[in-house]
Design a protein around this motif. Structure first.
Motif, short mmCIF file in Angstrom:
data_model
loop_
_atom_site.label_atom_id
_atom_site.label_comp_id
_atom_site.label_asym_id
_atom_site.label_seq_id
_atom_site.Cartn_x
_atom_site.Cartn_y
_atom_site.Cartn_z
N LEU A 109 27.76 24.13 -15.46
CA LEU A 109 28.20 24.23 -14.14
C LEU A 109 28.43 25.85 -13.63
CD1 LEU A 109 30.82 21.56 -14.37
CD2 LEU A 109 28.97 21.52 -13.14
N GLN A 110 27.40 26.59 -14.38
CA GLN A 110 27.40 28.11 -13.95
C GLN A 110 28.87 28.60 -14.18
OE1 GLN A 110 24.24 29.04 -13.65
NE2 GLN A 110 23.82 26.77 -13.76
N GLN A 111 29.59 28.38 -15.22
CA GLN A 111 30.91 28.94 -15.56
C GLN A 111 30.71 29.45 -16.98
OE1 GLN A 111 34.19 26.70 -14.10
NE2 GLN A 111 32.98 25.65 -12.77
N PRO A 112 29.83 30.46 -17.24
CA PRO A 112 29.53 30.46 -18.70
C PRO A 112 30.89 31.24 -19.44
CG PRO A 112 28.41 32.17 -17.16
CD PRO A 112 28.87 31.06 -16.34
N GLU A 113 31.42 32.19 -18.73
CA GLU A 113 32.49 32.80 -19.30
C GLU A 113 33.80 31.79 -19.93
OE1 GLU A 113 31.62 33.73 -16.19
OE2 GLU A 113 30.36 35.53 -17.01
N GLU A 114 34.27 30.86 -18.80
CA GLU A 114 35.15 29.97 -19.06
C GLU A 114 34.64 28.86 -20.12
OE1 GLU A 114 38.18 26.71 -16.98
OE2 GLU A 114 36.68 27.82 -15.84
N GLY A 115 33.31 28.66 -20.15
CA GLY A 115 32.77 27.67 -21.18
C GLY A 115 32.54 28.24 -22.67
N LEU A 116 32.45 29.62 -22.71
CA LEU A 116 32.50 30.20 -23.98
C LEU A 116 34.07 30.09 -24.65
CD1 LEU A 116 30.01 33.11 -23.54
CD2 LEU A 116 29.88 31.03 -24.83
#
Length: 120
Positions: A109-116
């Motif tokens: 969903l294009q939220q890589p920082e939060e995803g990581l």
């Protein structure tokens, strides 16, 4: 299961297992249908702990199938619900898997920082 409207907890467990079999055979749409049906049944059983392990199993299976079909936001909604249930019942059952799937959905969903953060 017959025509009954309310199922017993063991029957819901069987329904969950059927959903898992559909998921494992990559029949994701049918798995989603089965998992949703199991969630509906569990809401109608007053004597079953609705915040117990069975609901976490169903939510996890449903979220996995939704992710496989690229329904990332809907899957994310379920993974976060599953994490909240695990926290409320103080259970680590599927906790790490739900975090990993949450991170995966957030990355998609294009939220890589939060995803990581969830993946770590």
């Amino acid at each position: 299961m017959g025509k009954r409207v309310i199922l017993h907890q063991q029957e819901i467990e069987v329904l969950n297992s059927i959903g898992i079999l559909h998921f494992k055979t990559k029949n994701y749409a049918e798995a989603i249908t089965i998992f949703n049906e199991a969630l509906e049944f569990i809401e109608n059983i007053p004597h079953v702990n609705q915040e117990g392990i069975i609901i976490v199993k169903i939510i996890h299976g449903l979220a996995q199938a939704l992710t496989e079909l690229h329904y990332y936001q809907e899957s994310l909604n379920y993974t976060l619900k599953g994490i909240n249930i695990c926290n409320s019942i103080e259970s680590l059952y599927l906790y790490a898997e739900l975090h990993l799937l949450t991170g995966k959905n957030l990355v998609h969903l294009q939220q890589p920082e939060e995803g990581l953060q969830y993946i770590k």
